[in-house]
Design a protein around this motif. Structure first.
Motif, PDB file in Angstrom:
ATOM      1  N   ALA A   1      35.805  41.244  27.242  1.00  0.00           N
ATOM      2  CA  ALA A   1      36.623  41.622  26.072  1.00  0.00           C
ATOM      3  C   ALA A   1      36.325  40.760  24.849  1.00  0.00           C
TER       4      ALA A   1
ATOM      5  N   GLU B   1      35.944  40.376  17.792  1.00  0.00           N
ATOM      6  CA  GLU B   1      35.672  40.332  16.342  1.00  0.00           C
ATOM      7  C   GLU B   1      35.621  41.732  15.733  1.00  0.00           C
TER       8      GLU B   1
ATOM      9  N   ARG C   1      43.566  38.471  27.594  1.00  0.00           N
ATOM     10  CA  ARG C   1      44.295  37.203  27.799  1.00  0.00           C
ATOM     11  C   ARG C   1      44.735  36.537  26.507  1.00  0.00           C
TER      12      ARG C   1
ATOM     13  N   TYR D   1      47.389  53.444  26.699  1.00  0.00           N
ATOM     14  CA  TYR D   1      45.978  53.788  26.461  1.00  0.00           C
ATOM     15  C   TYR D   1      45.781  54.449  25.107  1.00  0.00           C
TER      16      TYR D   1
ATOM     17  N   ARG E   1      45.659  51.774  22.574  1.00  0.00           N
ATOM     18  CA  ARG E   1      44.356  51.089  22.578  1.00  0.00           C
ATOM     19  C   ARG E   1      43.266  51.987  21.986  1.00  0.00           C
TER      20      ARG E   1
ATOM     21  N   GLN F   1      32.233  44.896  31.109  1.00  0.00           N
ATOM     22  CA  GLN F   1      33.541  45.079  31.744  1.00  0.00           C
ATOM     23  C   GLN F   1      34.454  45.845  30.785  1.00  0.00           C
TER      24      GLN F   1
ATOM     25  N   VAL G   1      38.730  51.712  35.861  1.00  0.00           N
ATOM     26  CA  VAL G   1      39.004  51.098  37.171  1.00  0.00           C
ATOM     27  C   VAL G   1      40.228  50.210  37.003  1.00  0.00           C
TER      28      VAL G   1
ATOM     29  N   GLY H   1      43.099  46.575  41.736  1.00  0.00           N
ATOM     30  CA  GLY H   1      43.387  47.071  43.094  1.00  0.00           C
ATOM     31  C   GLY H   1      42.555  48.272  43.440  1.00  0.00           C
ATOM     32  N   GLU H   2      41.762  48.779  42.472  1.00  0.00           N
ATOM     33  CA  GLU H   2      40.889  49.928  42.762  1.00  0.00           C
ATOM     34  C   GLU H   2      39.449  49.455  42.943  1.00  0.00           C
TER      35      GLU H   2
ATOM     36  N   THR I   1      33.541  36.577  28.295  1.00  0.00           N
ATOM     37  CA  THR I   1      34.382  36.925  29.432  1.00  0.00           C
ATOM     38  C   THR I   1      35.016  35.674  30.023  1.00  0.00           C
ATOM     39  N   SER I   2      36.299  35.806  30.394  1.00  0.00           N
ATOM     40  CA  SER I   2      37.017  34.638  30.939  1.00  0.00           C
ATOM     41  C   SER I   2      36.604  34.393  32.383  1.00  0.00           C
TER      42      SER I   2
ATOM     43  N   TRP J   1      37.591  39.874  39.291  1.00  0.00           N
ATOM     44  CA  TRP J   1      36.622  40.127  40.354  1.00  0.00           C
ATOM     45  C   TRP J   1      36.332  41.599  40.468  1.00  0.00           C
TER      46      TRP J   1
ATOM     47  N   ASN K   1      30.962  31.481  24.816  1.00  0.00           N
ATOM     48  CA  ASN K   1      32.422  31.691  24.866  1.00  0.00           C
ATOM     49  C   ASN K   1      33.070  30.692  23.924  1.00  0.00           C
TER      50      ASN K   1
HETATM   51  C1  BV8 Z   1      38.360  45.243  43.275  1.00  0.00           C
HETATM   52  C2  BV8 Z   1      39.762  48.459  33.166  1.00  0.00           C
HETATM   53  C3  BV8 Z   1      38.646  45.399  45.559  1.00  0.00           C
HETATM   54  C4  BV8 Z   1      41.160  48.880  32.880  1.00  0.00           C
HETATM   55  C5  BV8 Z   1      39.852  46.222  34.164  1.00  0.00           C
HETATM   56  C6  BV8 Z   1      38.584  38.983  44.941  1.00  0.00           C
HETATM   57  C7  BV8 Z   1      37.746  40.023  45.354  1.00  0.00           C
HETATM   58  C8  BV8 Z   1      38.034  41.344  45.020  1.00  0.00           C
HETATM   59  C9  BV8 Z   1      39.150  41.646  44.228  1.00  0.00           C
HETATM   60  C10 BV8 Z   1      39.969  40.613  43.821  1.00  0.00           C
HETATM   61  C11 BV8 Z   1      39.687  39.305  44.162  1.00  0.00           C
HETATM   62  N1  BV8 Z   1      40.662  38.534  43.619  1.00  0.00           N
HETATM   63  C12 BV8 Z   1      41.531  39.305  42.942  1.00  0.00           C
HETATM   64  C13 BV8 Z   1      41.148  40.566  43.052  1.00  0.00           C
HETATM   65  C14 BV8 Z   1      41.855  41.702  42.471  1.00  0.00           C
HETATM   66  C15 BV8 Z   1      41.424  42.018  41.048  1.00  0.00           C
HETATM   67  C16 BV8 Z   1      41.271  40.814  40.177  1.00  0.00           C
HETATM   68  O1  BV8 Z   1      40.181  40.351  39.919  1.00  0.00           O
HETATM   69  N2  BV8 Z   1      42.398  40.308  39.707  1.00  0.00           N
HETATM   70  C17 BV8 Z   1      42.385  39.195  38.785  1.00  0.00           C
HETATM   71  C18 BV8 Z   1      43.504  39.371  37.768  1.00  0.00           C
HETATM   72  C19 BV8 Z   1      42.532  37.915  39.593  1.00  0.00           C
HETATM   73  N3  BV8 Z   1      40.191  42.767  41.019  1.00  0.00           N
HETATM   74  C20 BV8 Z   1      40.266  44.103  41.163  1.00  0.00           C
HETATM   75  O2  BV8 Z   1      41.300  44.679  41.454  1.00  0.00           O
HETATM   76  C21 BV8 Z   1      38.981  44.880  41.015  1.00  0.00           C
HETATM   77  N4  BV8 Z   1      38.846  45.729  42.150  1.00  0.00           N
HETATM   78  O3  BV8 Z   1      37.820  44.209  43.358  1.00  0.00           O
HETATM   79  O4  BV8 Z   1      38.621  46.050  44.314  1.00  0.00           O
HETATM   80  C22 BV8 Z   1      39.061  46.383  46.534  1.00  0.00           C
HETATM   81  C23 BV8 Z   1      38.546  46.262  47.793  1.00  0.00           C
HETATM   82  C24 BV8 Z   1      38.929  47.178  48.727  1.00  0.00           C
HETATM   83  C25 BV8 Z   1      39.812  48.203  48.384  1.00  0.00           C
HETATM   84  C26 BV8 Z   1      40.312  48.308  47.097  1.00  0.00           C
HETATM   85  C27 BV8 Z   1      39.953  47.396  46.162  1.00  0.00           C
HETATM   86  C28 BV8 Z   1      39.018  45.795  39.798  1.00  0.00           C
HETATM   87  C29 BV8 Z   1      39.105  44.977  38.544  1.00  0.00           C
HETATM   88  C30 BV8 Z   1      38.979  45.904  37.318  1.00  0.00           C
HETATM   89  C31 BV8 Z   1      40.277  45.897  36.559  1.00  0.00           C
HETATM   90  N5  BV8 Z   1      40.112  46.697  35.343  1.00  0.00           N
HETATM   91  N6  BV8 Z   1      39.670  47.003  33.080  1.00  0.00           N
HETATM   92  C32 BV8 Z   1      41.501  48.745  31.407  1.00  0.00           C
HETATM   93  O5  BV8 Z   1      40.739  48.130  30.637  1.00  0.00           O
HETATM   94  O6  BV8 Z   1      42.564  49.266  31.044  1.00  0.00           O
HETATM   95  S1  BV8 Z   1      39.690  44.572  33.996  1.00  0.00           S
HETATM   96  C33 BV8 Z   1      40.069  44.170  32.415  1.00  0.00           C
HETATM   97  O7  BV8 Z   1      40.281  42.794  32.431  1.00  0.00           O
HETATM   98  C34 BV8 Z   1      38.970  44.409  31.416  1.00  0.00           C
HETATM   99  O8  BV8 Z   1      37.998  45.330  31.844  1.00  0.00           O
HETATM  100  C35 BV8 Z   1      38.306  43.110  31.224  1.00  0.00           C
HETATM  101  O9  BV8 Z   1      37.051  43.066  31.754  1.00  0.00           O
HETATM  102  C36 BV8 Z   1      39.101  42.188  32.050  1.00  0.00           C
HETATM  103  C37 BV8 Z   1      39.501  41.007  31.223  1.00  0.00           C
HETATM  104  O10 BV8 Z   1      38.516  40.100  31.401  1.00  0.00           O
HETATM  105  P1  BV8 Z   1      37.620  39.673  30.171  1.00  0.00           P
HETATM  106  O11 BV8 Z   1      36.771  40.801  29.771  1.00  0.00           O
HETATM  107  O12 BV8 Z   1      36.964  38.427  30.556  1.00  0.00           O
HETATM  108  O13 BV8 Z   1      38.635  39.443  28.986  1.00  0.00           O
HETATM  109  P2  BV8 Z   1      39.698  38.274  28.826  1.00  0.00           P
HETATM  110  O14 BV8 Z   1      40.695  38.719  27.823  1.00  0.00           O
HETATM  111  O15 BV8 Z   1      40.148  37.824  30.168  1.00  0.00           O
HETATM  112  O16 BV8 Z   1      38.847  37.061  28.219  1.00  0.00           O
HETATM  113  C38 BV8 Z   1      38.240  37.172  26.962  1.00  0.00           C
HETATM  114  C39 BV8 Z   1      37.245  36.035  26.880  1.00  0.00           C
HETATM  115  O17 BV8 Z   1      36.524  36.167  25.679  1.00  0.00           O
HETATM  116  C40 BV8 Z   1      37.922  34.689  26.865  1.00  0.00           C
HETATM  117  O18 BV8 Z   1      37.205  33.798  27.710  1.00  0.00           O
HETATM  118  C41 BV8 Z   1      37.785  34.247  25.408  1.00  0.00           C
HETATM  119  O19 BV8 Z   1      37.635  32.838  25.292  1.00  0.00           O
HETATM  120  C42 BV8 Z   1      36.516  34.928  25.005  1.00  0.00           C
HETATM  121  N7  BV8 Z   1      36.426  35.241  23.583  1.00  0.00           N
HETATM  122  C43 BV8 Z   1      37.403  35.685  22.757  1.00  0.00           C
HETATM  123  N8  BV8 Z   1      36.893  35.905  21.525  1.00  0.00           N
HETATM  124  C44 BV8 Z   1      35.580  35.584  21.585  1.00  0.00           C
HETATM  125  C45 BV8 Z   1      35.276  35.158  22.886  1.00  0.00           C
HETATM  126  N9  BV8 Z   1      34.044  34.761  23.263  1.00  0.00           N
HETATM  127  C46 BV8 Z   1      33.081  34.787  22.314  1.00  0.00           C
HETATM  128  N10 BV8 Z   1      33.284  35.178  21.035  1.00  0.00           N
HETATM  129  C47 BV8 Z   1      34.515  35.592  20.642  1.00  0.00           C
HETATM  130  N11 BV8 Z   1      34.711  35.974  19.368  1.00  0.00           N
END
Ligand code: BV8
Ligand code: ZN
Length: 241
Positions: free
Chosen positions: A21, A26, A33, A64, A67, A98, A158, A161-162, A187-188, A192, A212
């Motif tokens: 994200a 920008e 987050r 949605y 967004r 992502q 996705v 949990g999917e 990406t943070s 996963w 980042n």
């Molecule tokens: C799955 C679509 C398994 C929807 C999104 C271990 C293994 C497997 C799964 C898990 C696991 N642990 C936990 C899980 C569950 C879960 C998960 O990861 N939870 C997290 C919260 C702990 N994972 C899942 O559920 C995944 N599924 O693994 O399935 C399974 C197995 C069997 C049966 C069933 C299931 C699916 C995950 C997908 C979720 N969907 N998006 C929508 O968008 O509406 S994720 C969503 O969050 C976005 O897509 C995005 O990718 C993500 C956020 O992350 P980032 O992109 O990193 O964004 P964030 O805001 O966090 O950070 C921004 C970063 O940018 C920061 O670091 C910031 O400093 C930086 N930044 C800001 N500005 C700038 C910058 N950097 C540079 N320049 C800038 N200007």
């Protein structure tokens, strides 16, 4: 650090890029987050789930639509554009995003995989037909749009949990395993299984560059961690390749 990254990229023959994200921040797209990532006091992880949609499809669609409206008015930024220029310079290039905002495609990225789907596509819960609306044609009804078969449509993304799309995941892993360089941008690294990619790339001997604003869990495994805005750093890299 920038010069070290430029030297690495100059020698690179195959580049795998992972974005989150932060690369769209920008363009004015709230990240998940950042403080402004919240909507009506809900957090993304509350709404981006099958349960939330089952309980209240209209509420989730409203989020949605909110967004989509922000994204529709946004433009790809210099970070998206720099990745297009990088793709044009590299012998072999794959971008795994992502993000669901379609901004990489609007900037002109071609070799791109959407790990978490697209906010501009919808899927029928009943017959699973998929509708790629594109930014202009998304039905602007707040309640869930319906399919000609009578089923309600859900966003074709996705949710937490999917399962992620296995074909896309395996294609990304296959490319990442052979890439000599991996660039992780905006990406943070907490979602996963995308968060597993830096470690996977390291195991396969890739040289890893991270851009980042802050350190992330990936920062301890990367070779070069550049602290700064993607919209500034990426153009500075690509201009010197
Ligand atoms: C799955 C679509 C398994 C929807 C999104 C271990 C293994 C497997 C799964 C898990 C696991 N642990 C936990 C899980 C569950 C879960 C998960 O990861 N939870 C997290 C919260 C702990 N994972 C899942 O559920 C995944 N599924 O693994 O399935 C399974 C197995 C069997 C049966 C069933 C299931 C699916 C995950 C997908 C979720 N969907 N998006 C929508 O968008 O509406 S994720 C969503 O969050 C976005 O897509 C995005 O990718 C993500 C956020 O992350 P980032 O992109 O990193 O964004 P964030 O805001 O966090 O950070 C921004 C970063 O940018 C920061 O670091 C910031 O400093 C930086 N930044 C800001 N500005 C700038 C910058 N950097 C540079 N320049 C800038 N200007
Ligand atoms: Zn249908």
């Amino acid at each position: 650090m920038i010069q070290k990254a430029i030297d690495i990229l100059k020698k690179s023959r195959s580049l795998f890029v992972l974005t989150g994200a932060g690369i769209s921040a920008e363009s004015g797209i709230p990240t998940f987050r950042d403080a402004d990532g919240l909507w009506k006091n809900y957090s993304a992880t509350d709404l981006a789930t099958p349960d939330a949609f089952r309980k209240d499809p209209a509420l989730v669609w409203e989020w949605y639509h909110w967004r989509q409206d922000i994204i529709r008015c946004a433009q790809p930024n210099t970070a998206h554009q720099a990745l297009v220029a990088m793709e044009n310079r590299m012998e072999s290039f794959l971008l795994l995003t992502q993000n669901v905002d379609n901004l990489h495609q609007r900037a002109g990225s071609r070799n791109i995989l959407e790990l978490h789907g697209s906010i501009f596509r919808a899927r029928c819960l009943n017959c699973r037909a998929t509708y790629a609306y594109g930014i202009e044609k998304m039905p602007d009804t707040v309640s869930p749009p319906t399919c000609p078969c009578g089923g309600i449509l859900r966003p074709d993304v996705v949710w937490f949990g999917e399962m992620i799309p296995q074909d896309i995941w395996h294609a990304a892993l296959a490319f990442c395993a052979t890439a000599d360089t991996v660039l992780i941008c905006g990406t943070s690294g907490v979602v996963w299984p995308a968060a597993a990619l830096p470690g996977y790339a390291q195991e396969h001997g890739s040289t890893i560059i991270e851009i980042n604003l802050e350190p992330t869990p990936a920062s301890n495994v990367v070779d070069v961690a550049i602290k700064g805005r993607a919209g500034k750093i990426l153009p500075a890299l690509v201009e010197n390749l």
